[in-house]
Design a protein around this motif. Structure first.
Motif, PDB file in Angstrom:
ATOM      1  N   MET A 474     -19.113   7.773 -30.959  1.00 40.29           N
ATOM      2  CA  MET A 474     -17.833   7.585 -30.287  1.00 40.29           C
ATOM      3  C   MET A 474     -17.597   6.122 -29.922  1.00 40.29           C
ATOM      4  N   ALA A 475     -18.661   5.398 -29.612  1.00 41.14           N
ATOM      5  CA  ALA A 475     -18.507   3.974 -29.336  1.00 41.14           C
ATOM      6  C   ALA A 475     -18.058   3.226 -30.588  1.00 41.14           C
ATOM      7  N   LEU A 476     -18.609   3.609 -31.724  1.00 40.37           N
ATOM      8  CA  LEU A 476     -18.184   3.028 -32.996  1.00 40.37           C
ATOM      9  C   LEU A 476     -16.729   3.361 -33.289  1.00 40.37           C
ATOM     10  N   ARG A 477     -16.354   4.596 -33.059  1.00 40.67           N
ATOM     11  CA  ARG A 477     -14.979   5.020 -33.332  1.00 40.67           C
ATOM     12  C   ARG A 477     -13.979   4.247 -32.488  1.00 40.67           C
ATOM     13  N   ASP A 478     -14.343   3.978 -31.226  1.00 38.73           N
ATOM     14  CA  ASP A 478     -13.439   3.276 -30.314  1.00 38.73           C
ATOM     15  C   ASP A 478     -13.509   1.760 -30.474  1.00 38.73           C
ATOM     16  N   GLY A 479     -14.361   1.275 -31.382  1.00 42.31           N
ATOM     17  CA  GLY A 479     -14.466  -0.162 -31.620  1.00 42.31           C
ATOM     18  C   GLY A 479     -15.060  -0.937 -30.467  1.00 42.31           C
ATOM     19  N   ARG A 480     -15.979  -0.326 -29.741  1.00 49.74           N
ATOM     20  CA  ARG A 480     -16.582  -1.029 -28.610  1.00 49.74           C
ATOM     21  C   ARG A 480     -17.662  -1.993 -29.060  1.00 49.74           C
ATOM     22  N   VAL A 481     -17.937  -2.958 -28.205  1.00 50.41           N
ATOM     23  CA  VAL A 481     -19.018  -3.917 -28.426  1.00 50.41           C
ATOM     24  C   VAL A 481     -19.923  -3.897 -27.198  1.00 50.41           C
ATOM     25  N   ARG A 482     -21.084  -4.481 -27.338  1.00 52.48           N
ATOM     26  CA  ARG A 482     -22.042  -4.461 -26.228  1.00 52.48           C
ATOM     27  C   ARG A 482     -21.982  -5.770 -25.454  1.00 52.48           C
ATOM     28  N   ASN A 483     -21.913  -5.655 -24.140  1.00 53.58           N
ATOM     29  CA  ASN A 483     -21.908  -6.847 -23.297  1.00 53.58           C
ATOM     30  C   ASN A 483     -23.335  -7.290 -23.009  1.00 53.58           C
ATOM     31  N   GLU A 484     -23.503  -8.215 -22.098  1.00 51.66           N
ATOM     32  CA  GLU A 484     -24.824  -8.775 -21.817  1.00 51.66           C
ATOM     33  C   GLU A 484     -25.777  -7.752 -21.218  1.00 51.66           C
ATOM     34  N   TYR A 485     -25.241  -6.645 -20.714  1.00 51.94           N
ATOM     35  CA  TYR A 485     -26.075  -5.591 -20.146  1.00 51.94           C
ATOM     36  C   TYR A 485     -26.377  -4.489 -21.152  1.00 51.94           C
ATOM     37  N   GLY A 486     -25.922  -4.659 -22.379  1.00 53.28           N
ATOM     38  CA  GLY A 486     -26.164  -3.658 -23.397  1.00 53.28           C
ATOM     39  C   GLY A 486     -25.238  -2.464 -23.319  1.00 53.28           C
ATOM     40  N   LEU A 487     -24.177  -2.552 -22.508  1.00 48.41           N
ATOM     41  CA  LEU A 487     -23.243  -1.451 -22.344  1.00 48.41           C
ATOM     42  C   LEU A 487     -22.090  -1.584 -23.325  1.00 48.41           C
ATOM     43  N   ALA A 488     -21.659  -0.466 -23.886  1.00 49.55           N
ATOM     44  CA  ALA A 488     -20.551  -0.460 -24.834  1.00 49.55           C
ATOM     45  C   ALA A 488     -19.233  -0.546 -24.074  1.00 49.55           C
ATOM     46  N   VAL A 489     -18.482  -1.616 -24.292  1.00 51.03           N
ATOM     47  CA  VAL A 489     -17.199  -1.833 -23.619  1.00 51.03           C
ATOM     48  C   VAL A 489     -16.159  -2.232 -24.654  1.00 51.03           C
ATOM     49  N   GLN A 490     -14.895  -2.156 -24.262  1.00 48.02           N
ATOM     50  CA  GLN A 490     -13.831  -2.612 -25.140  1.00 48.02           C
ATOM     51  C   GLN A 490     -13.904  -4.129 -25.288  1.00 48.02           C
ATOM     52  N   ARG A 491     -13.669  -4.624 -26.500  1.00 48.12           N
ATOM     53  CA  ARG A 491     -13.782  -6.059 -26.743  1.00 48.12           C
ATOM     54  C   ARG A 491     -12.818  -6.857 -25.877  1.00 48.12           C
ATOM     55  N   VAL A 509     -21.479 -15.121 -26.008  1.00 43.22           N
ATOM     56  CA  VAL A 509     -22.641 -15.238 -26.878  1.00 43.22           C
ATOM     57  C   VAL A 509     -23.494 -13.985 -26.872  1.00 43.22           C
ATOM     58  N   SER A 510     -23.320 -13.140 -25.846  1.00 46.21           N
ATOM     59  CA  SER A 510     -24.156 -11.950 -25.758  1.00 46.21           C
ATOM     60  C   SER A 510     -23.524 -10.728 -26.415  1.00 46.21           C
ATOM     61  N   VAL A 511     -22.308 -10.888 -26.948  1.00 42.53           N
ATOM     62  CA  VAL A 511     -21.649  -9.755 -27.572  1.00 42.53           C
ATOM     63  C   VAL A 511     -22.394  -9.346 -28.831  1.00 42.53           C
ATOM     64  N   LYS A 512     -22.699  -8.036 -28.923  1.00 39.75           N
ATOM     65  CA  LYS A 512     -23.359  -7.481 -30.097  1.00 39.75           C
ATOM     66  C   LYS A 512     -22.552  -6.291 -30.575  1.00 39.75           C
ATOM     67  N   THR A 513     -22.499  -6.114 -31.854  1.00 41.72           N
ATOM     68  CA  THR A 513     -21.787  -4.947 -32.366  1.00 41.72           C
ATOM     69  C   THR A 513     -22.551  -3.696 -32.027  1.00 41.72           C
ATOM     70  N   VAL A 514     -21.823  -2.618 -31.873  1.00 39.53           N
ATOM     71  CA  VAL A 514     -22.434  -1.378 -31.423  1.00 39.53           C
ATOM     72  C   VAL A 514     -23.297  -0.728 -32.494  1.00 39.53           C
ATOM     73  N   GLU A 515     -23.226  -1.279 -33.718  1.00 37.97           N
ATOM     74  CA  GLU A 515     -24.081  -0.730 -34.762  1.00 37.97           C
ATOM     75  C   GLU A 515     -25.558  -0.921 -34.452  1.00 37.97           C
ATOM     76  N   GLU A 516     -25.870  -1.968 -33.644  1.00 34.85           N
ATOM     77  CA  GLU A 516     -27.264  -2.190 -33.288  1.00 34.85           C
ATOM     78  C   GLU A 516     -27.720  -1.077 -32.366  1.00 34.85           C
ATOM     79  N   LYS A 517     -28.910  -0.590 -32.588  1.00 39.91           N
ATOM     80  CA  LYS A 517     -29.426   0.507 -31.781  1.00 39.91           C
ATOM     81  C   LYS A 517     -29.771   0.030 -30.388  1.00 39.91           C
ATOM     82  N   VAL A 518     -29.610   0.967 -29.421  1.00 39.00           N
ATOM     83  CA  VAL A 518     -29.972   0.641 -28.036  1.00 39.00           C
ATOM     84  C   VAL A 518     -31.469   0.438 -27.975  1.00 39.00           C
TER      85      VAL A 518
END
Length: 518
Positions: A474-491, A509-518
């Motif tokens: 669902m995070a992938l579907r909504d196009g979320r990215v991960r912030n510096e805390y590793g939480l999926a948020v809207q870009r 600089v800490s933004v990571k795509t949600v494709e990366e595993k937690v």
């Protein structure tokens, strides 16, 4: 010449003294740095700035200390019924049937009902007002348990006790998640859950002391004194809440926080991505039930019900080789194991920001216990180890709660709803499942209980994997990215945060795509 030699000697001595002082200061600095790094392993980030550490110390001292005390006495109210049962209540009230299981059933039904008003109260009445008030009421009810004449009296009081205690943990979990970041929340939630084990551990020592010291005083049985003292402590702790509980960052009136610290708290939660609450109407409330989150998160409520048999104390009594005091005290070792394992895994989880794998591993520990007890005819030592070993998996409940707070940070109402429903359905399962599969009349060797519990634990491990897969999908579907805390948020929320200036470099600089595993 002699004078110059003396001056040179003085300069040399002074130089040596200054050098030793500098070396000593450097050594103290290194020791302090090592101490801070060691403490950071268990409590806070080593790179936290002085202002953050000062803020956390203040929140921990007032809010978190009060939360721990409140949960401790809440769980003590719940745990004391078993200790009272094996310390004379069974014989005094003639409880030779399934009453002990029914006491828990009525309590958990009340707990489930008590969760219902929580979501509406938190947005309309300050937690610092209604929570301490509820605590005073449950303290009075706990004291009233000392005056019961039969099981029917106790059924009613356990039901009322559950109603007033029902909103306790959901509220405290929601409030704590509104003040602590993911690097700070896991270990604190672990301690919140550990208060359950500490209460059970303390209840054993407490009942043993009361039984030996107060049994028969003023013609009152020791198990009745337990309820009296327990209720008095509840009322005393409740009075602290009116001052110590700070409500939520956006509306706090806590006198121990200045204006800068209040703004700092709001800023920290904005950086995490946790949204502030909005007014919850009935339409919005029922609309939450149309979302997928409810139906993937809530099934794990079974974790807190009948999947971990609590028959250790009954097994010890059935052996007939221990005194009443020993039966109450021996299980405290298992509760101590739960406290330590829960906290250590919580610290590791905060450091790594990994939650669900630890949940699955903790459930696996309980699965091992239930398999051993399902076989039953095993060496005495292995059975003892199984009862103790199950408490190693104490983090399963904590880890799930923290994961829910982390993943659902985009909606305060959804976080509160999942926490409330999780506790409500956990209470419902706890009200009926143990009664069905662990009837007290069969204790401690249940015909089907351990087998059913083993099957449920195996299914829960699979469901943890399903939940993780669904959340990432669902995070992938909504196009979320991960912030510096590793939480999926809207870009756009990260980009907006970056535009504020102070946080821009750190967040971008800490933004990571949600494709990366937690």
């Amino acid at each position: 010449m002699a004078s110059n030699g003396k001056e040179n000697l003085e300069i040399t001595v002074v130089g040596i003294a200054d050098g030793e002082a500098q070396a000593l200061a450097e050594e103290q600095s290194r020791s302090k740095s090592k101490l801070q790094r060691f403490i950071s392993i268990f409590w806070s980030k080593s790179d936290a700035d002085a202002e953050t550490r000062k803020f956390l110390r203040r929140i921990d001292l007032f809010m978190f200390s009060y939360i721990l005390l409140s949960l401790w006495i809440k769980f003590l109210d719940s745990a004391n019924i078993s200790n009272a049962y094996v310390s004379g209540m069974k014989e005094d009230l003639g409880l030779y049937g399934n009453q002990l299981s029914l006491f828990s059933t009525f309590y958990y039904i009340g707990m489930a009902i008590g969760n219902i008003p929580f979501l509406f109260l938190i947005d309309r009445v300050r937690p610092s007002i209604f929570m301490p008030t509820f605590e005073i009421l449950w303290g009075i009810i706990a004291m009233s348990s000392a005056a019961v004449r039969n099981e029917n009296d106790l059924y009613g009081l356990r039901f009322l006790l559950g109603i007033f205690e029902g909103c306790g943990f959901p509220l405290f979990a929601t409030v704590a998640a509104s003040w602590y970041t993911p690097f700070e929340l896991g270990k604190r939630m672990a301690l919140m859950e550990a208060t359950n084990n500490i209460a059970q551990m303390f209840s054993g020592y407490f009942q043993a002391a009361v039984y030996s010291g107060l049994n028969g005083v003023h013609g009152i049985a020791g198990w009745r004194w337990l309820f009296i003292i327990d209720g008095c402590v509840s009322v005393a702790i409740a009075s602290l809440g009116y001052y110590a509980l700070p409500d939520l960052p956006h509306n706090t009136r806590a006198r121990y926080l200045n204006e800068y610290q209040r703004a700092f708290a709001i800023e920290r939660m904005a950086r995490v991505g946790r949204k502030p609450p909005v007014e919850l109407t009935l339409k919005r409330y029922f609309g939450l039930f149309k979302t997928w989150e409810v139906y993937f998160f809530v099934p794990l409520a079974i974790i807190s019900s009948g999947t971990t048999p609590t028959s250790f104390i009954l097994w010890l009594k059935s052996l007939g080789i221990y005194t009443v005091e020993e039966v109450n005290v021996i299980p405290t070792g298992a509760y101590a194991v739960a406290v330590v394992s829960n906290f250590v895994v919580g610290c590791i989880s905060d450091k790594t920001l990994i939650r669900l794998p630890f949940v699955a591993g903790s459930i696996a520990c309980t699965l091992f216990e239930t398999i051993v007890l399902a076989v039953w005819n095993v060496p005495f030592g292995l059975k003892y180890f199984a009862f103790f070993g199950s408490y190693i998996g104490a983090f399963k409940w904590t880890g799930f709660q923290v994961y829910a707070q982390d993943y659902l940070q985009y909606s305060h109402e959804m976080r509160a709803l999942i926490t409330s429903l999780y506790n409500a359905f956990g209470c419902i399962f706890s009200a009926f499942l143990p009664t069905l599969i662990f009837p007290s009349g069969q204790a401690p060797h249940y015909k089907y209980g351990y087998k059913v519990a083993a099957g449920i634990n195996a299914a829960l491990i699979i469901w943890v994997g399903v939940l993780g897969w669904q959340c990432n999908r669902m995070a992938l579907r909504d196009g979320r990215v991960r912030n510096e805390y590793g939480l999926a948020v809207q870009r756009d929320s990260i980009e907006k945060l970056g535009e504020s200036g102070e946080w821009k470099d750190e967040t971008v600089v800490s933004v990571k795509t949600v494709e990366e595993k937690v």
